[in-house]
Enzyme design. Structure first.
Site, PDB file in Angstrom:
ATOM      1  N   ARG A  49       5.117  -5.855  -1.240  1.00 58.29           N
ATOM      2  CA  ARG A  49       5.380  -5.003  -2.400  1.00 58.29           C
ATOM      3  C   ARG A  49       6.820  -5.142  -2.893  1.00 58.29           C
ATOM      4  NH1 ARG A  49       2.645  -5.380   1.587  1.00 58.29           N
ATOM      5  NH2 ARG A  49       4.015  -3.975   2.731  1.00 58.29           N
ATOM      6  N   THR A  50       7.757  -5.186  -1.948  1.00 53.29           N
ATOM      7  CA  THR A  50       9.161  -5.314  -2.342  1.00 53.29           C
ATOM      8  C   THR A  50       9.419  -6.655  -3.018  1.00 53.29           C
ATOM      9  OG1 THR A  50      10.052  -3.771  -0.698  1.00 53.29           O
ATOM     10  CG2 THR A  50      11.503  -5.538  -1.429  1.00 53.29           C
ATOM     11  N   CYS A  83       2.310   3.103   3.164  1.00 54.22           N
ATOM     12  CA  CYS A  83       3.421   2.321   2.612  1.00 54.22           C
ATOM     13  C   CYS A  83       4.072   3.052   1.439  1.00 54.22           C
ATOM     14  CB  CYS A  83       2.928   0.946   2.155  1.00 54.22           C
ATOM     15  SG  CYS A  83       4.222  -0.065   1.392  1.00 54.22           S
ATOM     16  N   THR A  85       6.575   1.966  -0.577  1.00 57.35           N
ATOM     17  CA  THR A  85       6.787   1.092  -1.737  1.00 57.35           C
ATOM     18  C   THR A  85       5.507   0.888  -2.531  1.00 57.35           C
ATOM     19  OG1 THR A  85       8.433  -0.072  -0.391  1.00 57.35           O
ATOM     20  CG2 THR A  85       7.831  -1.081  -2.480  1.00 57.35           C
ATOM     21  N   THR A 127      12.998   0.623   1.432  1.00 55.71           N
ATOM     22  CA  THR A 127      13.078  -0.789   1.069  1.00 55.71           C
ATOM     23  C   THR A 127      13.814  -0.970  -0.255  1.00 55.71           C
ATOM     24  OG1 THR A 127      11.012  -0.775  -0.201  1.00 55.71           O
ATOM     25  CG2 THR A 127      10.850  -1.236   2.181  1.00 55.71           C
ATOM     26  N   LYS A 166       8.513  -5.410  11.212  1.00 52.71           N
ATOM     27  CA  LYS A 166       7.344  -6.141  10.721  1.00 52.71           C
ATOM     28  C   LYS A 166       7.140  -7.446  11.492  1.00 52.71           C
ATOM     29  CE  LYS A 166       7.278  -4.472   5.905  1.00 52.71           C
ATOM     30  NZ  LYS A 166       5.892  -3.965   5.893  1.00 52.71           N
ATOM     31  N   CYS A 196      10.231   4.774   4.480  1.00 53.77           N
ATOM     32  CA  CYS A 196       9.586   3.501   4.805  1.00 53.77           C
ATOM     33  C   CYS A 196       8.850   3.698   6.119  1.00 53.77           C
ATOM     34  CB  CYS A 196      10.608   2.377   4.924  1.00 53.77           C
ATOM     35  SG  CYS A 196       9.860   0.798   5.431  1.00 53.77           S
TER      36      CYS A 196
END
Length: 245
Positions: A49-50, A83, A85, A127, A166, A196
């Protein structure tokens, strides 16, 4: 009768496990049958997503919608998405389903405002994508609360921690989190949002609010709001169960 919960997961898988674990541990249940019926789609096909929000990756919208529809068809009565984001795409996803979809960002903002009614500035650890899209600003600014973000060097360190989780790294240096909180305090932040899900894992491991008291330059008490903890309690109640006290 309790409701079936659907979780749009896989962002990342460990964060999804952390959320599921928290729901189970915090549900007031005496046996298997008293727990919430939970459906999880740990969809690791969802693009970063970021990366997308920074113009460096694929659009995750299609896969997010696929997960939501898949969970609805499987029998979920309502959804949550751990999530932070990914909530940039919340409204788009919601339009494609016919069940309730709890908004983690909105619920976290409500929680902070309710528990700290006099705050004027909150510090956000999240993020780059969440910061760029101003996802939290949308809800806090309505109440004239300013969202304060870290300077670039500190933010880079936060991103290293997030992507380290991650990547499954076992050794995570969390001094950057303490230093970032100190930096945000100098800017007037009174409450700090862990925005986050990977940072929620760190919080689970180290109990950041408690341990900050042991940090040499921590100063006054620090109030941390973990967005995952907020949505866990909201989801348990929405499912028709009680939160274990």
């Amino acid at each position: 009768m309790s409701k079936t919960l659907g979780i749009i997961g896989g962002m990342g898988p460990l964060a999804t496990v952390n959320l599921f674990n928290k729901i189970v541990l915090n549900t007031d249940a005496q046996n298997d049958q008293e727990h919430i019926h939970i459906l999880i789609d740990s969809n690791t096909n969802i693009p970063d997503r970021t990366a997308f929000l920074l113009g460096k990756g694929k659009d995750p919208t299609e896969e997010l919608i696929k997960s939501a529809i898949r969970l609805e068809k499987a029998g979920a009565d309502f959804l949550i998405m751990p999530c932070n984001t990914a909530h940039y795409f919340y409204e788009t996803i919601k339009e494609k389903i016919n069940i309730d979809f709890l908004n983690l960002i909105e619920e976290t903002a409500k929680y902070a405002q309710s528990n700290y009614p006099n705050i004027k500035k909150i510090g956000l650890l999240s993020t780059d994508g969440t910061l760029k899209a101003k996802i939290y600003d949308l809800y806090f600014n309505r109440q004239n609360i300013q969202v304060i973000s870290p300077e670039r060097e500190m933010q880079n360190s936060i991103m290293e921690i997030i992507y380290g989780i991650k990547a499954g790294k076992k050794e995570i240096q969390i001094d950057a989190i303490y230093n970032t909180i100190e930096e945000l305090k100098t800017k007037g932040a009174e409450v700090f949002i862990l925005g986050c899900t990977e940072l929620s894992i760190i919080n689970e491991m180290f109990n950041l609010e408690k341990n900050l008291a042991d940090v040499k330059n921590a100063g006054d008490a620090v109030h941390i709001v973990d967005a995952v903890n907020v949505i866990v309690e909201k989801a348990i109640g929405f499912a028709g169960k009680k939160v274990l006290k």
